[in-house]
Scaffold this motif. Structure first.
Motif, PDB file in Angstrom:
ATOM      1  N   GLU A 207      15.034 -25.930  28.889  1.00  0.00           N
ATOM      2  CA  GLU A 207      14.014 -25.089  28.297  1.00  0.00           C
ATOM      3  C   GLU A 207      12.691 -25.453  28.924  1.00  0.00           C
ATOM      4  OE1 GLU A 207      13.566 -25.964  24.225  1.00  0.00           O
ATOM      5  OE2 GLU A 207      14.932 -27.654  24.269  1.00  0.00           O
ATOM      6  N   LEU A 208      12.280 -24.658  29.866  1.00  0.00           N
ATOM      7  CA  LEU A 208      11.008 -24.922  30.517  1.00  0.00           C
ATOM      8  C   LEU A 208       9.954 -24.073  29.832  1.00  0.00           C
ATOM      9  CD1 LEU A 208      12.298 -25.161  34.149  1.00  0.00           C
ATOM     10  CD2 LEU A 208      11.017 -26.921  32.952  1.00  0.00           C
ATOM     11  N   SER A 209       9.339 -23.247  30.596  1.00  0.00           N
ATOM     12  CA  SER A 209       8.309 -22.375  30.060  1.00  0.00           C
ATOM     13  C   SER A 209       8.837 -21.586  28.867  1.00  0.00           C
ATOM     14  CB  SER A 209       7.891 -21.413  31.164  1.00  0.00           C
ATOM     15  OG  SER A 209       6.928 -20.537  30.699  1.00  0.00           O
ATOM     16  N   ASP A 210       8.060 -21.483  27.822  1.00  0.00           N
ATOM     17  CA  ASP A 210       8.490 -20.654  26.719  1.00  0.00           C
ATOM     18  C   ASP A 210       7.563 -19.454  26.602  1.00  0.00           C
ATOM     19  OD1 ASP A 210       6.338 -22.076  26.032  1.00  0.00           O
ATOM     20  OD2 ASP A 210       6.908 -22.327  23.938  1.00  0.00           O
ATOM     21  N   ASP A 211       7.778 -18.504  27.479  1.00  0.00           N
ATOM     22  CA  ASP A 211       6.983 -17.302  27.416  1.00  0.00           C
ATOM     23  C   ASP A 211       7.826 -16.167  26.867  1.00  0.00           C
ATOM     24  OD1 ASP A 211       8.639 -17.200  29.578  1.00  0.00           O
ATOM     25  OD2 ASP A 211       7.006 -17.359  31.022  1.00  0.00           O
ATOM     26  N   SER A 212       7.183 -15.089  26.515  1.00  0.00           N
ATOM     27  CA  SER A 212       7.871 -13.975  25.905  1.00  0.00           C
ATOM     28  C   SER A 212       7.675 -12.741  26.763  1.00  0.00           C
ATOM     29  CB  SER A 212       7.301 -13.717  24.514  1.00  0.00           C
ATOM     30  OG  SER A 212       7.281 -14.907  23.756  1.00  0.00           O
ATOM     31  N   VAL A 213       8.560 -11.771  26.581  1.00  0.00           N
ATOM     32  CA  VAL A 213       8.435 -10.498  27.277  1.00  0.00           C
ATOM     33  C   VAL A 213       8.354  -9.395  26.235  1.00  0.00           C
ATOM     34  CG1 VAL A 213       9.575  -8.848  28.808  1.00  0.00           C
ATOM     35  CG2 VAL A 213       9.670 -11.295  29.316  1.00  0.00           C
ATOM     36  N   GLN A 214       7.373  -8.528  26.368  1.00  0.00           N
ATOM     37  CA  GLN A 214       7.157  -7.488  25.367  1.00  0.00           C
ATOM     38  C   GLN A 214       6.988  -6.126  26.030  1.00  0.00           C
ATOM     39  OE1 GLN A 214       3.308  -6.963  22.916  1.00  0.00           O
ATOM     40  NE2 GLN A 214       4.698  -8.047  21.549  1.00  0.00           N
ATOM     41  N   ALA A 215       7.530  -5.107  25.405  1.00  0.00           N
ATOM     42  CA  ALA A 215       7.388  -3.752  25.916  1.00  0.00           C
ATOM     43  C   ALA A 215       5.976  -3.232  25.657  1.00  0.00           C
ATOM     44  CB  ALA A 215       8.407  -2.840  25.243  1.00  0.00           C
ATOM     45  N   LEU A 216       5.380  -2.645  26.675  1.00  0.00           N
ATOM     46  CA  LEU A 216       4.045  -2.043  26.525  1.00  0.00           C
ATOM     47  C   LEU A 216       4.151  -0.555  26.251  1.00  0.00           C
ATOM     48  CD1 LEU A 216       1.674  -3.423  29.289  1.00  0.00           C
ATOM     49  CD2 LEU A 216       1.600  -3.820  26.845  1.00  0.00           C
ATOM     50  N   THR A 217       5.260   0.009  26.674  1.00  0.00           N
ATOM     51  CA  THR A 217       5.568   1.421  26.445  1.00  0.00           C
ATOM     52  C   THR A 217       7.024   1.444  25.987  1.00  0.00           C
ATOM     53  OG1 THR A 217       6.540   1.816  28.620  1.00  0.00           O
ATOM     54  CG2 THR A 217       4.131   1.998  28.451  1.00  0.00           C
ATOM     55  N   PRO A 218       7.545   2.573  25.581  1.00  0.00           N
ATOM     56  CA  PRO A 218       8.992   2.628  25.377  1.00  0.00           C
ATOM     57  C   PRO A 218       9.681   2.218  26.667  1.00  0.00           C
ATOM     58  CG  PRO A 218       7.958   4.568  24.463  1.00  0.00           C
ATOM     59  CD  PRO A 218       6.882   3.827  25.214  1.00  0.00           C
ATOM     60  N   VAL A 219      10.737   1.446  26.552  1.00  0.00           N
ATOM     61  CA  VAL A 219      11.327   0.803  27.714  1.00  0.00           C
ATOM     62  C   VAL A 219      12.842   0.903  27.647  1.00  0.00           C
ATOM     63  CG1 VAL A 219      11.980  -1.594  28.189  1.00  0.00           C
ATOM     64  CG2 VAL A 219       9.617  -0.862  28.556  1.00  0.00           C
ATOM     65  N   ILE A 220      13.463   1.048  28.802  1.00  0.00           N
ATOM     66  CA  ILE A 220      14.917   0.948  28.860  1.00  0.00           C
ATOM     67  C   ILE A 220      15.307  -0.161  29.823  1.00  0.00           C
ATOM     68  CG2 ILE A 220      17.054   2.122  29.516  1.00  0.00           C
ATOM     69  CD1 ILE A 220      15.796   4.723  28.643  1.00  0.00           C
ATOM     70  N   VAL A 221      16.124  -1.095  29.350  1.00  0.00           N
ATOM     71  CA  VAL A 221      16.572  -2.191  30.216  1.00  0.00           C
ATOM     72  C   VAL A 221      18.093  -2.263  30.231  1.00  0.00           C
ATOM     73  CG1 VAL A 221      14.508  -3.567  29.729  1.00  0.00           C
ATOM     74  CG2 VAL A 221      16.570  -3.922  28.390  1.00  0.00           C
ATOM     75  N   HIS A 222      18.597  -2.810  31.326  1.00  0.00           N
ATOM     76  CA  HIS A 222      20.019  -3.130  31.414  1.00  0.00           C
ATOM     77  C   HIS A 222      20.140  -4.633  31.443  1.00  0.00           C
ATOM     78  CE1 HIS A 222      20.264   1.055  32.486  1.00  0.00           C
ATOM     79  NE2 HIS A 222      19.500   0.851  33.534  1.00  0.00           N
TER      80      HIS A 222
ATOM     81  N   GLY B  54       5.542  -2.384  21.951  1.00  0.00           N
ATOM     82  CA  GLY B  54       5.180  -3.473  21.055  1.00  0.00           C
ATOM     83  C   GLY B  54       6.332  -4.397  20.703  1.00  0.00           C
ATOM     84  N   GLN B  55       7.552  -3.979  20.970  1.00  0.00           N
ATOM     85  CA  GLN B  55       8.691  -4.834  20.634  1.00  0.00           C
ATOM     86  C   GLN B  55       8.865  -5.946  21.653  1.00  0.00           C
ATOM     87  OE1 GLN B  55      11.973  -1.851  20.031  1.00  0.00           O
ATOM     88  NE2 GLN B  55      12.415  -3.209  18.295  1.00  0.00           N
ATOM     89  N   ASP B  56       9.324  -7.108  21.166  1.00  0.00           N
ATOM     90  CA  ASP B  56       9.644  -8.203  22.073  1.00  0.00           C
ATOM     91  C   ASP B  56      11.040  -8.010  22.649  1.00  0.00           C
ATOM     92  OD1 ASP B  56       7.439  -9.895  22.299  1.00  0.00           O
ATOM     93  OD2 ASP B  56       7.790 -10.744  20.319  1.00  0.00           O
ATOM     94  N   ILE B  57      11.139  -8.111  23.961  1.00  0.00           N
ATOM     95  CA  ILE B  57      12.436  -8.016  24.624  1.00  0.00           C
ATOM     96  C   ILE B  57      13.056  -9.404  24.715  1.00  0.00           C
ATOM     97  CG2 ILE B  57      13.596  -7.365  26.760  1.00  0.00           C
ATOM     98  CD1 ILE B  57      11.303  -5.352  27.206  1.00  0.00           C
ATOM     99  N   ILE B  58      12.220 -10.365  25.067  1.00  0.00           N
ATOM    100  CA  ILE B  58      12.646 -11.768  25.037  1.00  0.00           C
ATOM    101  C   ILE B  58      11.552 -12.509  24.297  1.00  0.00           C
ATOM    102  CG2 ILE B  58      13.176 -13.837  26.369  1.00  0.00           C
ATOM    103  CD1 ILE B  58      13.840 -12.119  28.727  1.00  0.00           C
ATOM    104  N   PHE B  59      11.927 -13.288  23.302  1.00  0.00           N
ATOM    105  CA  PHE B  59      10.892 -14.037  22.593  1.00  0.00           C
ATOM    106  C   PHE B  59      11.013 -15.519  22.887  1.00  0.00           C
ATOM    107  CE2 PHE B  59       8.975 -16.076  18.822  1.00  0.00           C
ATOM    108  CZ  PHE B  59       7.677 -15.669  19.079  1.00  0.00           C
ATOM    109  N   GLU B  60       9.965 -16.063  23.483  1.00  0.00           N
ATOM    110  CA  GLU B  60       9.911 -17.479  23.833  1.00  0.00           C
ATOM    111  C   GLU B  60      11.200 -17.977  24.448  1.00  0.00           C
ATOM    112  OE1 GLU B  60       8.060 -20.141  21.241  1.00  0.00           O
ATOM    113  OE2 GLU B  60       6.154 -19.087  21.397  1.00  0.00           O
ATOM    114  N   SER B  61      11.684 -17.200  25.371  1.00  0.00           N
ATOM    115  CA  SER B  61      12.833 -17.536  26.212  1.00  0.00           C
ATOM    116  C   SER B  61      14.163 -17.706  25.483  1.00  0.00           C
ATOM    117  CB  SER B  61      12.557 -18.785  27.037  1.00  0.00           C
ATOM    118  OG  SER B  61      11.596 -18.457  28.009  1.00  0.00           O
TER     119      SER B  61
END
Lengths: 261, 261
Positions: free
Chosen positions: B96-111, B44-51
């Motif tokens: 600033e083109l597309s302003d989309d967001s990325v959100q975790a659907l499960t617990p997530v690990i990113v580098h 449920g957390q946002d990883i990137i919000f609106e770019s």
DNA sequence: TATCAAGGGTAACCTATGTAAATGCGCTGT
DNA sequence: ACAGCGCATTTACATAGGTTACCCTTGATA
């Protein structure tokens, strides 16, 4: 398809890039050279057929083209429109991924940059490399908008939204007036773009006309949007996804655009 | 979001890249280093919000995420799924083109690879630059398929087609069995992906079950596709858009993939 | 144990959109 | 002048999919 020598002095690509990047004189010249050789295609001709494992880049000098895919049952889905000043084809993918085709919708003139030249050009001219990067990012923004259009809007909104996007994109290359432009699309093409039937496109177009949102002269194919703000409001159109505000400086660090918030 | 030290010896990115590129030992090490710092996000957390004007690149180590956009009326359209091994975020767009967001659907690990490091890495390691290029081309192929799905298929085909794509993508990173995988998607998420209502997703899922196309255990969230060939046939699924056949040689010219037909 | 929220499931009804078929208009070629 | 074709237009009818409303299960929390 025939060979010509294109020799416009005010180059559309120079103009387009200059609006957001400061090109060096040398870079100007490179672009002029790249656009010496041109190929012409007639309406209906395929420019790229199912990717042909061809990763060359193409500059669209004039005319309209579509990127499309055929589905098993024979239907066609139009993925995106290519307008004057657009770069396309530079898949750079060594793999055969998507197998879509590109077809001319009107007579078209393109310049081809062979795949083997692209890397070289990018290496020696930072700003031209930037141009490719920008073209890719822009294309992705446009695809993203198309997905939203197809997934979350009704016929009326889809049509209005598309017509606004085309107006906006054409304005960026001086191919549209304040609120009108030449729209060389049949209702069948619109249907294949928006995931609708021809009949329903016709109905919806009529509704847009009745609502005094647009005027479309079937003779001249001139489209006029009577109230851009009202139509934007009605269709949820937000032009910011196409905007390209600030001219970044030419140093690589700034080019990445990270520091300044 | 918390800081961890990730220290898996069998790196998912090394594995993924190795399947189609011959990495040098040095490149192995660069990847290992890049994946030392990891960030964790909860469902449920946002990883990137609106770019966020952030052009860093992210490597998805584990978990599922979505790229999505909110439309004016409050609806959500999911643009694409991010699965383990995927690279995302490297817009590289200074605009600033597309302003989309990325959100975790499960617990997530990113580098995270900070924007200012990307250029440097690409310059010094041909194959890692290739990896970015490939990721971009692949993402575009997936977006293109999504457009076709939304524009030219009915609910039954859309659902089946998506489930097949996910199976296939997960198999490429060893996260799926021969015909089953863990599917952490609610019917609402499916609806927002496919441009359908929740109710209709439910109906369609039931139909797929009745047709003995799939089994879905709501407890374990394990999805099994009972007859991949039949479902592919029924939904017009052609997995070739994800294929990545030949291992190209490491010389730049060949990498462009132009010479060999 | 009671309560609550999230998610799945289902039924009744409504509507946006598709399908089929026919008409007309304006080209182009003969 | 006529035939023929491509495209726009319209009507009547069919249906996929949306909306609303309700119930059930489960798991978290008090």
């Amino acid at each position: 398809m025939s060979e010509n020598s294109g020799s416009t002095s005010t180059n559309i690509f120079v103009a387009k890039l200059s609006s957001y990047i400061d090109l060096s004189i040398e870079e100007h010249q490179v672009i002029e050279e790249l656009t010496q050789n041109s190929m012409a295609f007639d309406e209906g001709q395929d420019i790229i057929f199912e990717s042909e494992k061809n990763s060359s880049a193409y500059l669209l000098q004039s005319g309209w083209a579509i990127r499309y895919k055929i589905v098993p049952d024979g239907g066609r889905q139009i993925i995106s429109y290519l307008l004057p000043g657009d770069i396309f084809g530079f898949r750079e993918s060594l793999f055969e991924l998507s197998d879509d085709s590109v077809q001319a919708l009107t007579p078209v003139i393109v310049h081809c940059i062979p795949a083997e030249n692209i890397a070289e050009i990018c290496d020696s001219h930072t700003n031209l490399s930037l141009a490719f990067t920008w073209a890719r990012a822009r294309e992705q923004a446009i695809l993203t908008e198309h997905i939203v259009r197809l997934g979350r809007r009704n016929a009326y909104e889809r049509l209005g939204h598309l017509l606004l996007e085309l107006l906006h994109r054409l304005q960026l290359v001086e191919k549209a007036g304040n609120s009108d432009y030449f729209l060389p699309l049949t209702q069948e093409v619109l249907a294949d773009t928006l995931g609708l039937s021809i009949v329903h496109v016709n109905r919806t177009l009529r509704k847009l006309r009745n609502d005094l949102m647009i005027e479309l002269d079937p003779k001249t194919r001139r489209l006029r949007i009577l109230d851009v703000d009202a139509l934007s409001e009605a269709t949820g159109y937000d032009q910011s996804f196409l905007d390209q505000n600030e001219k970044p400086s030419r140093s690589p660090q700034d080019a990445i655009g990270f520091e300044e918030k």
